[in-house]
Design an enzyme around this catalytic site. Structure first.
Site, mmCIF file in Angstrom:
data_model
loop_
_atom_site.group_PDB
_atom_site.id
_atom_site.type_symbol
_atom_site.label_atom_id
_atom_site.label_comp_id
_atom_site.label_asym_id
_atom_site.label_seq_id
_atom_site.Cartn_x
_atom_site.Cartn_y
_atom_site.Cartn_z
ATOM 1 N N ASP A 124 46.123 28.851 41.452
ATOM 2 C CA ASP A 124 45.475 29.516 42.586
ATOM 3 C C ASP A 124 44.067 29.967 42.178
ATOM 4 O OD1 ASP A 124 45.196 30.687 45.077
ATOM 5 O OD2 ASP A 124 46.135 32.574 44.464
ATOM 6 N N GLU A 179 38.680 28.051 43.033
ATOM 7 C CA GLU A 179 37.414 27.586 43.665
ATOM 8 C C GLU A 179 36.269 27.585 42.660
ATOM 9 O OE1 GLU A 179 39.407 30.014 44.980
ATOM 10 O OE2 GLU A 179 40.378 28.554 46.250
ATOM 11 N N ASP A 209 45.390 30.315 52.400
ATOM 12 C CA ASP A 209 45.816 31.505 53.143
ATOM 13 C C ASP A 209 45.631 31.351 54.643
ATOM 14 O OD1 ASP A 209 46.425 32.509 50.674
ATOM 15 O OD2 ASP A 209 44.555 33.627 50.460
#
Ligand code: GLC
Length: 849
Positions: free
Chosen positions: A430, A433, A508
């Site tokens: 997770d 980015e 999300d």
């Protein structure tokens, strides 16, 4: 461009809440999630046209001398794929990490030159290169133009920005581009941006989401081609957003190179694209079961939820451990409660698989082994002055591993024994980015650097690859510690080619109806971008669904390639304590959940085989109708129906209060209502009722769907009887693949492939099978051929053996060489021993059907 809409403020607010709630020190509220507004091309610059000044033939194509000190290389990688590079003098041809196959056998081709045009011809395509001005045209072997440059602007560089303009017409549709927001599957008319973004609670028009896959499929005149712009910088795709006459793509920086691949079938484009960028591995079967997760489950919650699944006999395979399992968010550590062996033992005893989240950020904390080792070995991303970049994520100030370096990936991989030693089966990457709470735009500044020497890259160039390389490192951990197991990595971020390492979940999302609706075209386009293993948080991550929404969501969720219920921490759910397990909404929704989850488990052989196609040919599991029906233009814009594998079409309800909907049935097939058996001709739109517990499903006639008994978790029972759920008109076939579903032994030939065929022959039906591969020691004892919508048979036999009639479905399944006719269901069940050598013939009383 960012509109100053409610969307941004919401993104800002929610992310800020996320950060303030979780990080000990309140981080800065982020201003924007992008470093700068979209950079537009200078219209004057792109009007300057390039000229071809010289031609040189190469072993696999041509090199062109262009004006403005540029060169073009047009190389044939196969008879239907070419790579086009336009480079500034002295620049090297470029391959990003996306490319898994660089060496190709050059196809035979001819080169000719006349009338100011250079022509390259293979058996499948012709490439015509105009010299003045320079422009490229791709044609099929009949001479139809498949794709061509838009000559007013052509291609080249606007300063540092590589760009390509292509001609289009109104009827051309576009698919792919990885993860995109919006409610439409066809991306024509859209402005698309690629810069991996932590887009918490994104909306239907959020431009930048988590992944960047600069690949798309164009479809015109029923013919498809693929276009892969291999540039890892922030890139833009204006897909006829300005004019119906052209589309263009460009990047902030980097080289101009793209791959053109011709279909004409979408299927062939994807097969080729995934040959270039890699195909997903054959997945472990357990990963195809249901997963359950929540941010902020306590250790007790995990145990209790797992137990409840088993008590209620709702099938599930996996519990996820979110960030709380760590010791104060230090990666590769366990807090006491979550690390307690008793908890792991209990989950193991209940036959659960376990997945832990893992974030890239390493707490800046002298004395913590990850920090110490990474610092001593110089493993972190750096500021321009060479100091280590520090940014804030869950653990507070953190360091960011430089995954571009192989030694860092190896180091990272090597730490996974800390997870695997507790029996962890899969790893969930997770925040890759990478998200940085106090970064200037929620990530690192663009001038942070990765790599060294010749391999040094700025964050600007490397950004979209960070998640890709982390996924590779995680994947490598399996090779290191579980060398004969199939890896499972789940990631939030991808670049093209990441399907080699990981499955994708779409970040999300929100418990809102338009998110349920959006998940359909989103997943279909991800599937058309080479990533078949995709799913969305069922029920929505941020916010909380009501009972109706959850019911409709689980109906879709049970058919997602990656099927996981996951939801946000209570703190962030603005006080709503609504839980999201199947039983949290009352009996009715629990029953609905169980019904559809059981259906997934019943369909496991079919689903697993759909994944085998994905691994072997790049076939999406969740397909837009256009994938199989590109000759039917009415499918091009169908965004709220999808094919689940080859044979089943789902038309979910994605709006509140709805109990009926229109369903388009593609042309050229007869469709059967899965629930009622009613038949419909293709090429029409029908209206169907769908009460809360009803998911409209249609099966293509002449298909065979392999199913099995429900299990509480995959691998609970050996597959001894395979039910072939068959909808016969003339002939239905299926090539059934089987292996252990867990190890890599299939690579040594330990798998079976059995070709199954059911055929109507005048007054009888014939079933036969042919073993094409027999390397796996199967448990399969029999097939139950289930023929839907047939009359009662007169007799069933295989050569001399007469099959005996029995009186129930249970009996037929357990009695070799038997049959049972269920009058009410109008279904005939025939038990065929797995080692039956002869054709099985089913005779009827009546006339030919
Ligand atoms: C991110 C993830 C989410 C996870 C949370 C806490 O928001 O996308 O899935 O639960 O972080 O780790």
């Amino acid at each position: 461009m960012h509109k100053p809409s409610k969307k941004i403020s919401r993104l800002v607010a929610t992310t800020a809440i996320a950060a303030t709630v979780l990080a000990a020190q309140a981080p800065n509220v982020l201003a924007v999630t992008q470093p700068h507004p979209d950079q537009e091309l200078n219209q004057e610059a792109v009007k300057k046209q390039l000229q071809v000044e010289g031609v040189e033939q190469l072993e696999n194509g041509v090199k062109l001398d262009l004006s403005s000190d540029q060169n073009a290389f047009i190389r044939l990688f196969s008879e239907d794929m070419a790579k086009v590079s336009i480079l500034k003098e002295g620049e090297e041809e470029y391959f990003s990490e996306a490319i898994s196959k660089k060496e190709w056998d050059t196809p035979s081709f001819d080169v000719s030159e006349e009338k100011g045009e250079i022509t390259l011809t293979t058996d499948e395509i012709t490439i015509k290169i105009k010299k003045e001005p320079f422009g490229i045209k791709f044609l099929d072997k009949e001479g139809n133009v498949i794709n061509e440059d838009y000559m007013q602007n052509g291609s080249g560089y606007d300063g540092e920005k590589p760009y390509v303009y292509k001609k289009t017409t109104e009827d051309e549709a576009f698919y792919g581009f990885g993860e995109q927001s919006g409610l439409e599957v066809n991306q024509r008319g859209k402005s698309i941006g690629m810069f991996n973004t932590d887009a918490y609670a994104y909306e239907t028009d959020t431009k930048y989401l988590y992944t960047s896959i600069p690949f798309f499929i164009g479809l015109k005149d029923e013919k498809a081609y693929g276009m892969f712009f291999d540039n890892t910088n922030r890139s833009y795709f204006e897909m006829a957003s300005e004019s119906d006459d052209y589309y263009y793509f460009y990047a902030d920086d980097g080289t101009l190179n793209y791959y053109f691949m011709y279909g004409p079938e979408i299927e062939d484009v994807l097969d080729r694209y995934t040959e270039l960028t890699g195909k997903m591995d054959k997945p472990a079967k357990w990963t195809l079961g249901l997963h359950q997760s929540k941010w902020e489950y306590s250790a007790d919650d995990i145990e209790r939820v797992a137990e409840t699944y088993r008590e209620k006999e709702i099938p599930v395979d996996t519990m996820h451990f979110d960030i709380d399992y760590m010791d104060e968010y230090r990666v590769f550590t366990w807090s006491d409660k979550f690390g307690d062996d008793a908890l792991h033992q209990k989950l193991d005893d209940m036959n659960f698989k376990k997945i832990t989240i893992n974030d890239p950020a390493v707490k800046k904390d002298p004395g913590y082994f990850m920090y110490d080792e990474g610092t001593a070995n110089d493993y972190w991303a750096k500021n321009p002055d060479g100091s280590n970049f520090v940014g804030e994520v869950w653990p507070g100030d953190s360091m960011f591993p430089d995954f571009s370096k192989e030694e860092v990936r190896d180091w990272w991989a090597s730490k996974h024994d800390i997870l695997f030693d507790k029996g962890i089966d899969g790893v969930w990457n997770d925040m890759n980015e990478p998200a940085v709470f106090d970064g200037p735009y929620h990530t690192m500044p663009l001038d942070v650097t990765f790599g060294e020497g010749e391999n040094k890259r700025t964050h600007e160039e490397y950004h979209n690859l960070y998640g890709h390389d982390e996924a590779e490192a995680t994947y490598d951990a399996f090779e290191m510690y579980k060398p004969n197991e199939r890896p499972f990595v789940l990631t939030r971020d991808m670049y093209a080619g990441s399907q080699r390492y990981a499955a994708l979940w779409t970040g999300d999302n929100v418990s809102e109806w338009d998110h349920l609706e959006m998940s359909l075209p989103m997943n279909m386009n991800v599937g058309l971008s080479g990533v078949p293993f995709v799913g969305n948080d069922i029920g929505g991550f941020a916010g909380r669904p009501d009972a109706e929404m959850f019911a409709r969501w689980i109906e879709v969720g049970a058919f997602l390639p990656f099927s996981r219920i996951h939801y946000d921490s209570d703190k962030k759910a603005e006080g709503k304590k609504q839980a999201q397990e199947p039983w949290a909404f009352g009996q009715e929704v629990e029953d609905i959940s169980k019904k559809y989850i059981e259906m997934r488990y019943k369909l496991m052989p079919y689903l697993y085989n759909a994944f085998i196609d994905a691994a072997e040919q790049g076939t999406p599991v969740q397909q837009p109708l256009v994938y199989q029906f590109q000759d039917d233009e009415n499918t091009y814009n169908v965004s709220d129906q999808f094919m689940f594998g080859k044979a089943m079409m789902l038309a979910p309800i994605v709006e509140p209060g709805q109990t009926e909907r229109d369903v388009y049935l593609p042309e050229g097939e007869t469709w059967i209502d899965y629930w009622t058996g009613e038949e419909f001709d293709g090429g029409q739109t029908i209206t169907t009722e769908a009460q809360l517990d009803h998911l409209p499903i249609y099966v293509k006639k002449d298909s065979m769907i392999p199913t099995r008994e429900v299990q509480q978790y995959t691998g609970e029972k050996p597959l001894e009887n395979l039910v072939l759920d068959t909808y016969l008109d003339e002939k239905a076939t299926y090539s059934f693949y089987e292996d252990d579903g867990a190890t890599l032994d299939y690579k040594d030939g330990e798998y079976n492939v059995t070709d199954l065929e059911v055929k109507r022959k005048g007054k009888h039906i014939e079933f036969k099978k042919k073993e094409k591969a027999t390397g796996y020691d199967t448990d399969l004892e029999s097939y139950t051929l289930k023929l839907n919508g047939e009359e009662a048979p007169k007799r069933v036999r295989a050569a001399k053996a007469k099959y005996k009639e029995v009186s129930s479905v249970e009996e037929v399944k357990s009695t070799q060489e038997s049959f049972f006719y269920d009058k009410e269901e109008q279904a005939l069940y025939v038990n065929v021993p797995a080692d039956e050598k002869h054709k099985v013939k089913i005779f009827f009383n009546g006339k030919k059907k």
